[in-house]
Write a protein that holds these residues in place. Structure first.
Motif, PDB file in Angstrom:
ATOM      1  N   GLY A 270       0.820  -1.207   0.000  1.00  0.00           N
ATOM      2  CA  GLY A 270       0.000   0.000   0.000  1.00  0.00           C
ATOM      3  C   GLY A 270       0.854   1.257   0.000  1.00  0.00           C
ATOM      4  N   ASN A 271       0.225   2.385  -0.322  1.00  0.00           N
ATOM      5  CA  ASN A 271       0.898   3.680  -0.269  1.00  0.00           C
ATOM      6  C   ASN A 271      -0.124   4.763   0.072  1.00  0.00           C
ATOM      7  N   TYR A 272       0.320   5.992   0.103  1.00  0.00           N
ATOM      8  CA  TYR A 272      -0.552   7.105   0.507  1.00  0.00           C
ATOM      9  C   TYR A 272      -1.766   7.239  -0.405  1.00  0.00           C
ATOM     10  N   LEU A 273      -1.546   7.171  -1.718  1.00  0.00           N
ATOM     11  CA  LEU A 273      -2.649   7.334  -2.658  1.00  0.00           C
ATOM     12  C   LEU A 273      -3.702   6.252  -2.475  1.00  0.00           C
ATOM     13  N   MET A 274      -3.253   5.033  -2.244  1.00  0.00           N
ATOM     14  CA  MET A 274      -4.199   3.932  -2.080  1.00  0.00           C
ATOM     15  C   MET A 274      -4.969   4.060  -0.764  1.00  0.00           C
ATOM     16  N   ARG A 275      -4.310   4.585   0.255  1.00  0.00           N
ATOM     17  CA  ARG A 275      -4.990   4.752   1.546  1.00  0.00           C
ATOM     18  C   ARG A 275      -5.989   5.899   1.509  1.00  0.00           C
ATOM     19  N   GLU A 276      -5.633   7.013   0.849  1.00  0.00           N
ATOM     20  CA  GLU A 276      -6.452   8.215   0.888  1.00  0.00           C
ATOM     21  C   GLU A 276      -7.501   8.296  -0.218  1.00  0.00           C
ATOM     22  N   PHE A 277      -7.227   7.705  -1.376  1.00  0.00           N
ATOM     23  CA  PHE A 277      -8.092   7.921  -2.524  1.00  0.00           C
ATOM     24  C   PHE A 277      -8.789   6.671  -3.053  1.00  0.00           C
ATOM     25  N   ILE A 278      -8.493   5.519  -2.486  1.00  0.00           N
ATOM     26  CA  ILE A 278      -9.127   4.294  -2.971  1.00  0.00           C
ATOM     27  C   ILE A 278      -9.771   3.593  -1.792  1.00  0.00           C
ATOM     28  N   TYR A 279     -11.088   3.555  -1.806  1.00  0.00           N
ATOM     29  CA  TYR A 279     -11.815   2.900  -0.727  1.00  0.00           C
ATOM     30  C   TYR A 279     -12.963   2.124  -1.359  1.00  0.00           C
ATOM     31  N   VAL A 280     -13.020   0.846  -1.104  1.00  0.00           N
ATOM     32  CA  VAL A 280     -14.021  -0.009  -1.722  1.00  0.00           C
ATOM     33  C   VAL A 280     -15.050  -0.420  -0.671  1.00  0.00           C
ATOM     34  N   VAL A 281     -16.302  -0.157  -0.960  1.00  0.00           N
ATOM     35  CA  VAL A 281     -17.385  -0.559  -0.059  1.00  0.00           C
ATOM     36  C   VAL A 281     -18.370  -1.400  -0.850  1.00  0.00           C
ATOM     37  N   GLY A 282     -18.783  -2.511  -0.283  1.00  0.00           N
ATOM     38  CA  GLY A 282     -19.656  -3.445  -0.983  1.00  0.00           C
ATOM     39  C   GLY A 282     -21.025  -2.866  -1.295  1.00  0.00           C
ATOM     40  N   ARG A 283     -21.597  -3.292  -2.435  1.00  0.00           N
ATOM     41  CA  ARG A 283     -22.902  -2.786  -2.851  1.00  0.00           C
ATOM     42  C   ARG A 283     -23.979  -3.081  -1.807  1.00  0.00           C
ATOM     43  N   LYS A 284     -23.902  -4.273  -1.190  1.00  0.00           N
ATOM     44  CA  LYS A 284     -24.890  -4.645  -0.177  1.00  0.00           C
ATOM     45  C   LYS A 284     -24.832  -3.691   1.008  1.00  0.00           C
TER      46      LYS A 284
ATOM     47  N   PHE B  87     -18.010  10.107   1.190  1.00  0.00           N
ATOM     48  CA  PHE B  87     -16.575   9.902   1.021  1.00  0.00           C
ATOM     49  C   PHE B  87     -16.239   8.466   0.629  1.00  0.00           C
ATOM     50  N   ALA B  88     -16.921   7.497   1.210  1.00  0.00           N
ATOM     51  CA  ALA B  88     -16.597   6.099   0.932  1.00  0.00           C
ATOM     52  C   ALA B  88     -16.917   5.711  -0.507  1.00  0.00           C
ATOM     53  N   GLN B  89     -17.970   6.293  -1.076  1.00  0.00           N
ATOM     54  CA  GLN B  89     -18.373   5.946  -2.436  1.00  0.00           C
ATOM     55  C   GLN B  89     -17.624   6.736  -3.507  1.00  0.00           C
ATOM     56  N   ALA B  90     -16.886   7.753  -3.096  1.00  0.00           N
ATOM     57  CA  ALA B  90     -16.149   8.561  -4.078  1.00  0.00           C
ATOM     58  C   ALA B  90     -15.109   7.688  -4.773  1.00  0.00           C
ATOM     59  N   GLU B  91     -15.130   7.692  -6.087  1.00  0.00           N
ATOM     60  CA  GLU B  91     -14.192   6.890  -6.874  1.00  0.00           C
ATOM     61  C   GLU B  91     -13.222   7.816  -7.589  1.00  0.00           C
ATOM     62  N   HIS B  92     -11.998   7.877  -7.079  1.00  0.00           N
ATOM     63  CA  HIS B  92     -10.967   8.711  -7.675  1.00  0.00           C
ATOM     64  C   HIS B  92     -10.374   7.983  -8.882  1.00  0.00           C
ATOM     65  N   VAL B  93     -10.092   8.721  -9.948  1.00  0.00           N
ATOM     66  CA  VAL B  93      -9.584   8.093 -11.165  1.00  0.00           C
ATOM     67  C   VAL B  93      -8.223   7.429 -10.955  1.00  0.00           C
ATOM     68  N   VAL B  94      -7.525   7.781  -9.874  1.00  0.00           N
ATOM     69  CA  VAL B  94      -6.241   7.140  -9.609  1.00  0.00           C
ATOM     70  C   VAL B  94      -6.413   5.640  -9.378  1.00  0.00           C
ATOM     71  N   GLY B  95      -7.648   5.236  -9.018  1.00  0.00           N
ATOM     72  CA  GLY B  95      -7.914   3.817  -8.819  1.00  0.00           C
ATOM     73  C   GLY B  95      -7.727   3.011 -10.093  1.00  0.00           C
ATOM     74  N   LEU B  96      -7.885   3.647 -11.249  1.00  0.00           N
ATOM     75  CA  LEU B  96      -7.655   2.967 -12.524  1.00  0.00           C
ATOM     76  C   LEU B  96      -6.200   2.532 -12.646  1.00  0.00           C
ATOM     77  N   TYR B  97      -5.307   3.402 -12.238  1.00  0.00           N
ATOM     78  CA  TYR B  97      -3.866   3.122 -12.342  1.00  0.00           C
ATOM     79  C   TYR B  97      -3.477   1.931 -11.456  1.00  0.00           C
ATOM     80  N   TYR B  98      -4.179   1.797 -10.344  1.00  0.00           N
ATOM     81  CA  TYR B  98      -3.860   0.716  -9.397  1.00  0.00           C
ATOM     82  C   TYR B  98      -4.744  -0.518  -9.617  1.00  0.00           C
ATOM     83  N   GLY B  99      -5.536  -0.523 -10.685  1.00  0.00           N
ATOM     84  CA  GLY B  99      -6.354  -1.689 -10.987  1.00  0.00           C
ATOM     85  C   GLY B  99      -7.490  -1.897 -10.018  1.00  0.00           C
ATOM     86  N   LYS B 100      -7.950  -0.828  -9.361  1.00  0.00           N
ATOM     87  CA  LYS B 100      -9.034  -0.946  -8.397  1.00  0.00           C
ATOM     88  C   LYS B 100     -10.375  -0.532  -8.989  1.00  0.00           C
ATOM     89  N   ARG B 101     -10.403  -0.314 -10.258  1.00  0.00           N
ATOM     90  CA  ARG B 101     -11.660   0.089 -10.903  1.00  0.00           C
ATOM     91  C   ARG B 101     -11.910  -0.808 -12.097  1.00  0.00           C
TER      92      ARG B 101
END
Length: 290
Positions: A213-227, A276-290
């Motif tokens: 992990g790194n700062y960008l992944m901690r601050e800008f990538i947060y995954v919450v389940g649809r349920k 905040f939890a549902q916000a999807e930052h485009v940086v997640g694309l670079y890390y394969g989280k989107r």
């Protein structure tokens, strides 16, 4: 985005506090003496307490004062300036009510405008971010304002107005939830745009950019389940809007009024967490989280 508790508390309580200052400023209620002191104390505890909570999210809180110098380009700086001006003007306005029982209408309206301007500048900190398509939408500033004004009306005891505003705000929040999930797709962002290599051809990730992990992944990538999202949206909607409206419709009772305020605060805290939890930052694309 990582839903930091300090930011959730800030956006919830500062909005409520400035919303109450708005209703006090326009003269919806005109308390004097000790009553005025109590009303303004409640408003300032919420507004100032929320602003102080936000400083804990800064990397160097002791340098927060420097944020005021960037007003030409920074919405954060404009927020700070608007907040200080609104609080100072409303302090003078409130002092007149507390100590002399005199309402200076001009100061009240000016302070009310400042309170709304503060909430608007807060919302623009998030709305301006094209890298978060869910926030980069007209519903973001309107919802910030609607939640502040409706919550302030509830706290100020404006029952009829609060019922109408909470109903409209709840409907707008539902619309924002229903359309929010499509904004990332509609933004046109993908792995090609994230890497800037789309002009070469189709891009695919060979392996993750980092092994940990790194700062960008901690601050800008947060995954919450649809349920969990659905469950939390129901809880936020019921507590933030439906329950307060039902309690306000019932024959007036101070206990019901207090419960309506507490339910609304709990609901707004929940929907702010989702914001905040549902916000999807485009940086997640670079890390394969989107």
């Amino acid at each position: 985005m990582h839903p930091a508790p300090s930011v959730i508390i800030f956006t919830t309580f500062s909005g409520l506090g400035f919303g109450l200052l708005f209703w006090l400023g326009i003269g919806a209620i005109v308390p004097t003496g000790l009553s005025a002191f109590i009303w303004f104390t409640i408003a300032y505890v919420c507004a100032v307490g929320g602003l102080l909570a936000s400083t804990f999210h800064l990397g160097r809180p002791e340098r927060a004062i420097k944020a005021f110098s960037q007003w030409r380009t920074s919405w954060l700086s404009r927020e700070g300036i608007a907040a200080v001006l609104a609080l100072v003007i409303m302090a003078i306005y409130g002092a007149g009510l507390v100590f002399t029982g005199t309402r200076v209408a001009f100061l009240g309206w000016l302070g009310a405008f400042g309170a709304i301007a503060t909430v608007l500048t807060t919302s623009m900190i998030y709305t301006q971010l094209k890298t978060v398509p869910r926030w980069h939408h007209w519903t973001t500033p309107i919802l910030f304002l609607a939640l502040s004004i409706s919550g302030g009306a509830l706290l100020a005891g404006q029952v009829t107005i609060a019922i109408v505003l909470l109903t409209l705000t709840g409907a707008l929040q539902t619309y924002a939830w229903m359309t929010g999930s499509q904004r990332f797709t509609n933004s046109g962002s993908d792995i090609q745009t994230a890497t800037g290599l789309g002009h070469i051809g189709r891009v695919r990730a060979f392996e993750p950019p980092h092994t940990g992990g790194n700062y960008l992944m901690r601050e800008f990538i947060y995954v919450v389940g649809r349920k969990h999202v659905t469950r939390l949206q129901v809880i936020a909607g019921v507590l933030g809007f439906i329950a307060p409206i039902i309690l306000l419709v019932l024959p007036f009772n101070h206990i019901f009024a207090a419960l309506a305020v507490l339910c609304h605060i709990a609901g707004v805290l929940c929907l702010r967490w989702l914001f905040f939890a549902q916000a999807e930052h485009v940086v997640g694309l670079y890390y394969g989280k989107r």
